[in-house]
Design an enzyme around this catalytic site. Structure first.
Site, PDB file in Angstrom:
ATOM      1  N   GLY A  16       0.863  -1.231   0.010  1.00  0.00           N
ATOM      2  CA  GLY A  16       0.133   0.059   0.025  1.00  0.00           C
ATOM      3  C   GLY A  16       0.699   1.345   0.100  1.00  0.00           C
ATOM      4  O   GLY A  16       0.349   2.451   0.221  1.00  0.00           O
ATOM      5  N   ASP A  67       3.804  -9.797  -7.778  1.00  0.00           N
ATOM      6  CA  ASP A  67       2.960  -9.763  -6.784  1.00  0.00           C
ATOM      7  C   ASP A  67       1.535 -10.669  -6.938  1.00  0.00           C
ATOM      8  O   ASP A  67       0.843 -10.456  -8.047  1.00  0.00           O
ATOM      9  CB  ASP A  67       2.374  -8.377  -6.447  1.00  0.00           C
ATOM     10  CG  ASP A  67       1.559  -8.103  -5.314  1.00  0.00           C
ATOM     11  OD1 ASP A  67       1.023  -8.991  -4.624  1.00  0.00           O
ATOM     12  OD2 ASP A  67       1.229  -6.871  -4.659  1.00  0.00           O
TER      13      ASP A  67
END
Length: 354
Positions: free
Chosen positions: A24, A53
């Site tokens: 984030g 990811d």
């Protein structure tokens, strides 16, 4: 040091550039923007943005669908992107081996185990049983990303591969894979050469055959010499570098320090950190919450500058809109090579505001 990534952009010897940090903090935005910058700065070379990811975001960043094969980024002919789909690709490999060997792991294989009589070997085969049975095992996403990386080396098609990595824990496992894969290959080779009879007996108790395991390894694992080459290149500061990405908050700073320390243990170059979501506010800003947040952020920015005084520290401002699409990625990329002038850089004391 320079407050930009210009030195990385200008060094044409880099084959691997990683962007990583806590979840984030803007890793995808940063890596995607930098890949656009590299491709447009060096139009005669080809570049690949590779997402490792499991929760892929580069399709969202470019507003374009990418998959498991390198796909050209619309409007940038020398930039390609791909998202590794570890689960589906590994299951395809498992199915291919099962088809060739004419066998499949028994779903009740674990119930056939003879307990701990074979010690660590039993654990190894249990993991292999899961591997054969449903195509999953711990660290599968990182492993398949690494295998795709090996394939890219063999093609020699791209000047530089830019990695949009998973959060720190996944990324560190990925970076440790060259050594891990090397050890696994050596273990299985020794088992096959020196313990063939015992290995066959243990696997039979679990509903497996040697062809299941070694066939799958042959299909998926790279050769030892290629793995060693990758390991050497990751540790060569002229070929590989890691850019830390964070935000000016305690948890992100802590994670960045953990990452930098681990990279040092792995002997990987890291000399740049991008700090995202920095508020452009000072004592004259009418928003009291903005002043308070800026005061908090500046405290952590000062700590980062003190901790990493020999790093390139890049500050990128918090934006009004989300960074999505080529135009916005280009705009963001400007802050990576041209230091943004914050209002507090002229009046650097937002803490004076109450």
């Amino acid at each position: 040091m320079l407050p930009s990534l210009h030195d990385i952009l200008d060094q044409h010897t880099y084959k691997w550039i990683f962007f990583g940090g806590k979840g984030g903090v803007g890793k995808t935005t940063t890596s995607s923007s930098f890949s656009v910058l590299m491709a447009e700065t060096r139009p005669n070379e080809k570049f690949l943005l590779l997402s490792t990811d499991p929760a892929h975001n580069i399709s969202d960043a470019f507003d374009q669908k990418f998959g498991k094969a390198p796909t050209q980024v619309s409007g940038i002919p020398n930039l390609y992107a791909m998202e590794v789909d570890a689960s589906n690709e590994m299951k395809s490999a498992v199915e291919a081996v099962q088809k060739e060997t004419g066998s499949a792991a028994d779903n009740d294989a674990e119930s056939k185990s003879e307990g701990d009589m074979f010690g660590g070997l039993n654990d190894l085969i249990t993991c292999a049983s899961s591997f054969i049975k449903d195509g999953t095992f711990p660290g599968m996403d990182e492993m398949w990303s690494f295998i795709n990386l090996i394939k890219l080396i063999d093609t020699n098609e791209y000047s530089t591969v830019i990695f949009d990595t998973a959060p720190t824990g996944h990324t560190l496992r990925f970076l440790e894979l060259p050594e891990t894969v090397n050890k696994v290959l050596e273990i299985f080779t020794r088992l096959k050469d020196n313990m063939g009879g015992m290995l066959s007996m243990v696997m039979q108790t679990m509903g497996l055959s040697q062809n299941d395991i070694f066939g799958l390894i042959d299909k998926t694992y790279p050769k030892i010499d290629v793995v060693k080459r990758i390991s050497a290149e990751f540790r060569d500061p002229s070929l590989c570098t890691f850019v830390g990405v964070c935000i000016p908050e305690f948890l992100s700073l802590y994670e960045t320090e953990r990452l930098v320390q681990r990279l040092a243990v792995l002997d990987m170059d890291c000399h740049a950190i991008v700090i995202n979501f920095v508020l452009d506010a000072n004592a004259a800003t009418p928003c009291s919450m903005c002043r308070s947040r800026a005061r908090m952020q500046n405290k952590y920015i000062d700590q980062i500058n003190e901790l990493y005084d020999d790093f390139n520290i890049v500050l990128s401002p918090l934006r009004h809109d989300e960074v999505r699409g080529i135009a916005n990625l280009r705009d963001y990329a400007e802050t990576l090579i041209k230091p943004y002038r914050f209002c507090w850089s002229a009046n650097p004391d937002p803490s004076s505001a109450k």
